[in-house]
Design an enzyme around this catalytic site. Structure first.
Site, PDB file in Angstrom:
ATOM      1  N   HIS A 102      34.830  41.295  45.682  1.00  0.00           N
ATOM      2  CA  HIS A 102      34.256  41.908  45.907  1.00  0.00           C
ATOM      3  C   HIS A 102      32.935  42.903  45.232  1.00  0.00           C
ATOM      4  O   HIS A 102      32.922  42.388  44.099  1.00  0.00           O
ATOM      5  CB  HIS A 102      35.206  42.721  45.821  1.00  0.00           C
ATOM      6  CG  HIS A 102      35.692  43.394  44.218  1.00  0.00           C
ATOM      7  ND1 HIS A 102      36.123  42.059  43.381  1.00  0.00           N
ATOM      8  CD2 HIS A 102      34.953  44.285  43.253  1.00  0.00           C
ATOM      9  CE1 HIS A 102      36.391  42.753  42.406  1.00  0.00           C
ATOM     10  NE2 HIS A 102      35.718  43.502  41.967  1.00  0.00           N
ATOM     11  N   ARG A 111      48.459  40.444  31.962  1.00  0.00           N
ATOM     12  CA  ARG A 111      46.616  40.618  31.767  1.00  0.00           C
ATOM     13  C   ARG A 111      46.216  42.281  32.195  1.00  0.00           C
ATOM     14  O   ARG A 111      47.060  43.068  32.812  1.00  0.00           O
ATOM     15  CB  ARG A 111      46.221  40.020  32.579  1.00  0.00           C
ATOM     16  CG  ARG A 111      45.019  40.569  32.287  1.00  0.00           C
ATOM     17  CD  ARG A 111      43.325  39.111  33.285  1.00  0.00           C
ATOM     18  NE  ARG A 111      42.301  39.259  32.499  1.00  0.00           N
ATOM     19  CZ  ARG A 111      41.290  38.879  33.268  1.00  0.00           C
ATOM     20  NH1 ARG A 111      41.564  38.834  34.527  1.00  0.00           N
ATOM     21  NH2 ARG A 111      39.788  39.640  32.875  1.00  0.00           N
ATOM     22  N   ASP A 134      31.618  46.213  43.086  1.00  0.00           N
ATOM     23  CA  ASP A 134      31.092  47.237  42.615  1.00  0.00           C
ATOM     24  C   ASP A 134      31.058  48.222  42.813  1.00  0.00           C
ATOM     25  O   ASP A 134      29.261  48.378  43.670  1.00  0.00           O
ATOM     26  CB  ASP A 134      31.725  47.052  41.285  1.00  0.00           C
ATOM     27  CG  ASP A 134      33.219  46.254  40.330  1.00  0.00           C
ATOM     28  OD1 ASP A 134      33.341  45.959  41.134  1.00  0.00           O
ATOM     29  OD2 ASP A 134      32.264  46.000  39.325  1.00  0.00           O
ATOM     30  N   HIS A 187      32.179  39.448  42.923  1.00  0.00           N
ATOM     31  CA  HIS A 187      33.249  38.547  42.015  1.00  0.00           C
ATOM     32  C   HIS A 187      34.277  38.877  42.691  1.00  0.00           C
ATOM     33  O   HIS A 187      34.966  39.659  43.083  1.00  0.00           O
ATOM     34  CB  HIS A 187      32.639  38.703  40.461  1.00  0.00           C
ATOM     35  CG  HIS A 187      32.671  40.075  40.313  1.00  0.00           C
ATOM     36  ND1 HIS A 187      31.843  41.486  40.926  1.00  0.00           N
ATOM     37  CD2 HIS A 187      34.064  41.286  39.969  1.00  0.00           C
ATOM     38  CE1 HIS A 187      32.387  42.823  40.658  1.00  0.00           C
ATOM     39  NE2 HIS A 187      34.063  43.082  40.277  1.00  0.00           N
TER      40      HIS A 187
END
Length: 739
Positions: free
Chosen positions: A668, A730, A670, A720
């Site tokens: 995607h 995480r 940002d 990314h």
């Protein structure tokens, strides 16, 4: 030729032989300088107070010879502040004069509230210039009987009224002056000497005058506006600006004890612009030769009582105890820790409790007020014969100097505080002066002391928050069991009032930097880690707690890495900062479901959803913007030359990746000009897998470091994805900056 000598001059009468003309008589006056060898200073001091020791230091500085009367006796002369008294001084003087050599010149002076500003040579010269045998100090105000005012001689210029706190004269004249005294110890010496002076016959017979223009004696009461400090040639004088004179002796008579204490910080050479604080090097207690135990700053056989007082919710309490453990506090068994926490379980971190001989916690359940708890701390020290010092510190004090206790001990003062400040303000833990009603007033040197343009050890009227008291002083002068109460005064003002009234000096030292004071006014206890919200109220402490220890070295040590094109990697958050953000989010617990529908954002639709919590949900958006503005924007402007940001964002959130929840994020762009992605936990320890891959460059960051930020462009160039987490959980903090 017949020659007649006296102390002042030699008169030579030359009689010529009889001639056939009138007789000529020639009178020659030859001035003779009085010798300081014949000068003796007499003072009355039944005990050696801090004021007496100051008097003697100034006397030694000028090589005065001092004889102390009444040392060790019980003082029966009354209290000058409430009623006339002082007859005991006259009794002691009269007795001392009986065995005094006739050629002696005596200076009779108070000592507890007096300092010498110059030496015998100047004093004798000025005395000789009066052409009188006895000279008293003069005052603006009449005491103790104002009805005697009309009987005082009028003067053209100067002060009219006699002050008995200081006078100088020859032994025969002084003997005559006190010959009729038959009073009691608590009778008024001032009234006795006044009646002698206003009697014209006695005044003439004894040859008395007053030092009307303060050439020798300066009484401060009624004259404070006349007196200023004069710095010249590496020494300090008190100057009377009304008469343009430099008095030799300065007396803080009546209610001017604080003013003489202020002047005594400088006169005669305690602090000067040329030498700094030379007086700070006197009467030290050296610790260098003693055996060191455990820490480099304390010595064996020093037993401590440490009173730690928590009176309100306070930020960074756990840091306080960690720091205390490193600030000159040696391992057991050396002292007792005395606590008064407001919230016993939340605020006291007992990790170091075993490092002390004893820990006594006084909690709210014991229903002991603040004054009583502090008095109790003092009493514990008094009762323990091994206690040498009581160190009192409030929880909001941030002591940064690990040698604080060593420095305070070496100064060897009865009560002494390290100067601490409030960042960006002139607030400190001491007052330089008091107003007429006993509250704060700013002394002339206050700003210079706070800003350390004048460095030294300063006698002050008020201390708070942190100070050390000698146990010997607690057992003697300050033996009262209610030192923190007086009338309607608050606790700290009452303590300082009681200390001053016992003649004990309080000092603050700014010879070193010691630390600062936390702001507690707006501290809220509504979160799990409330300190996270302190970035505005206590920015320095917040930064020390939550910003990575290497952040300030980023540019100097070239710590910014470039793992992929136009992707910058740098340290920003500390381990504690990361942990607290994660724990705060988990404590909040309202994680999104990871679907496209999201009512938290404008439009209600998320194209690339994650399981997350927004900063706005925990009311952290202002604090997070401050973090981006102060710690990310400067890096952005260095790495992307010509681009300037105000670090605005619409979306800032913490994402949680778990194998059985949301293990990855599809490719995607940002919705940002640039994105900041901060790793909040550690690969191989907290999770397996994970990372970020930039598809255009086929470049991945697969081992993000805890507390480090990845910063990269958000639109167009840096498509990314979030790599799969295969085990554990995480956490990352993501910010879409300048959308």
């Amino acid at each position: 030729m017949d020659i007649y000598t006296n102390e002042h001059n030699v008169s030579c009468h030359l009689t010529m032989p009889k001639l056939h003309r009138p007789t000529l008589t020639l009178v020659i006056y030859l001035n003779i300088v009085l010798s300081s060898d014949n000068l003796l200073v007499l003072t009355v001091a039944t005990k050696e107070t801090d004021g007496f020791r100051r008097f003697m230091r100034s006397a030694r500085h000028f090589n005065y010879t001092v004889k102390v009367l009444g040392n060790g006796d019980t003082w029966n002369g009354g209290d000058y502040m409430t009623a006339p008294g002082g007859g005991q001084k006259v009794n002691l003087l009269k007795a001392a004069l009986q065995n005094m050599e006739e050629d002696k010149l005596l200076l009779f002076s108070h000592s507890y509230d007096v300092v010498f500003a110059s030496g015998p040579k100047e004093l004798l010269k000025k005395f000789q210039q009066t052409n009188h045998k006895v000279v008293f100090s003069a005052e603006t105000l009449i005491w103790p009987d104002r009805h005697l005012e009309d009987k005082y001689p009028h003067v053209r210029e100067g002060k009219r009224f006699l002050g008995s706190g200081g006078f100088i004269g020859y032994v025969p004249n002084l003997k005559e002056m006190v010959s009729d005294w038959s009073g009691k110890d608590n009778d008024s010496d001032q009234l006795f000497f006044t009646k002698i002076y206003i009697n014209p016959e006695k005044r003439k017979s004894i040859n008395i005058t007053l030092d009307n223009k303060c050439r020798m004696f300066q009484n401060l009461y009624g004259s404070l506006d006349e007196v200023v400090l004069k710095f010249e040639d590496g020494r300090v004088r008190a100057r009377n600006v009304l008469y343009d004179t430099l008095p030799v002796i300065v007396h803080g008579n009546g209610p001017t004890k604080l003013q003489i204490n202020y002047l005594g910080n400088y006169i005669p050479k305690v602090w000067t612009f040329e030498t700094g604080c030379s007086g700070c090097l006197e009467d030290l207690r050296p610790l260098s030769g003693l055996k060191v135990v455990g820490f480099p700053c304390l010595v064996e056989y020093h037993w401590w009582f440490i009173g730690i007082f928590i009176q309100q919710p306070t930020p960074f309490v756990s840091v306080f105890f960690e720091r205390l453990h490193k600030t000159g506090i040696p391992p057991k068994p050396t002292q007792t820790l005395h606590l008064q926490p407001g919230e016993r379980n939340k605020l006291y971190n007992g990790d170091h409790g075993t490092d002390y001989l004893d820990v006594k916690v006084i909690g709210p359940e014991e229903n002991i007020d603040r004054e009583t708890s502090r008095n109790l701390g003092f009493e514990m020290c008094r009762q323990d014969k091994d206690c040498e010092y009581f160190f009192s510190v409030d929880i909001e004090v941030v002591l940064k100097n690990k040698d604080t206790l060593k420095i305070l001990i070496e100064q060897n003062e009865p009560v002494i505080a390290p100067m601490i400040t409030r960042e960006g303000r002139l607030w400190t833990n001491f007052w330089g002066a008091l107003s007429a009603d006993g509250y704060y007033a700013r002394s002339e040197d206050y700003v210079d002391i706070v800003q350390r343009r004048r460095v030294g050890v300063w006698n002050v009227p008020y201390l708070t928050k942190v100070y050390m008291v000698k146990a010997s002083v607690l057992r003697e002068e300050l033996s009262a069991n209610d030192l923190f109460s007086f009338g309607n005064m608050d606790m700290d003002m009452a303590f300082c009032h009681n200390v001053r009234n016992k003649g004990v000096f309080m000092y603050v030292t700014n010879m070193h930097t010691f630390g600062r004071l936390l702001s507690t006014e707006n501290y809220q206890m509504t979160h799990l880690h409330n300190d996270l919200w302190q970035i505005f109220e206590n920015p320095m402490d917040w930064e020390e707690r939550y910003i990575h220890e290497n952040y300030t070295k980023i540019m100097r040590d070239k710590l910014i890495e470039t793992p992929c094109p136009d992707v910058y990697w740098f340290p920003i958050l500390s381990v504690t900062g990361c942990d607290h953000i994660v724990e705060e989010m988990e404590n909040f617990g309202q994680w999104s479901g990871g679907g496209n529908t999201d009512t938290r954002i404008q439009g209600g639709y998320e194209n690339v959803p994650t399981i997350d919590i927004h900063m706005t949900q925990i009311n952290y958006q202002k604090e997070w913007h401050k973090i981006l503005l102060d710690y990310v924007a400067p890096i952005t402007e260095k790495m992307y030359p010509g681009y300037y940001t105000k670090a605005q964002f619409e979306l800032a959130f913490v994402v949680r990746y778990k194998p059985d929840e949301q293990p990855l994020l599809r490719p995607h762009h940002d919705a940002s000009t640039f994105t900041v992605n901060i790793a909040l936990n550690q690969k191989q320890i907290d999770y397996q897998g994970g990372g970020c891959r930039f598809l255009r460059y086929n470049c991945s960051v697969e081992a993000p470091r805890k507390g480090w930020a990845l910063m990269h462009p958000g639109r167009l160039t840096h498509y990314h994805e979030g790599l799969r987490v295969t085990a554990g959980t995480r956490y990352i903090a993501v910010s879409f900056v300048d959308p």
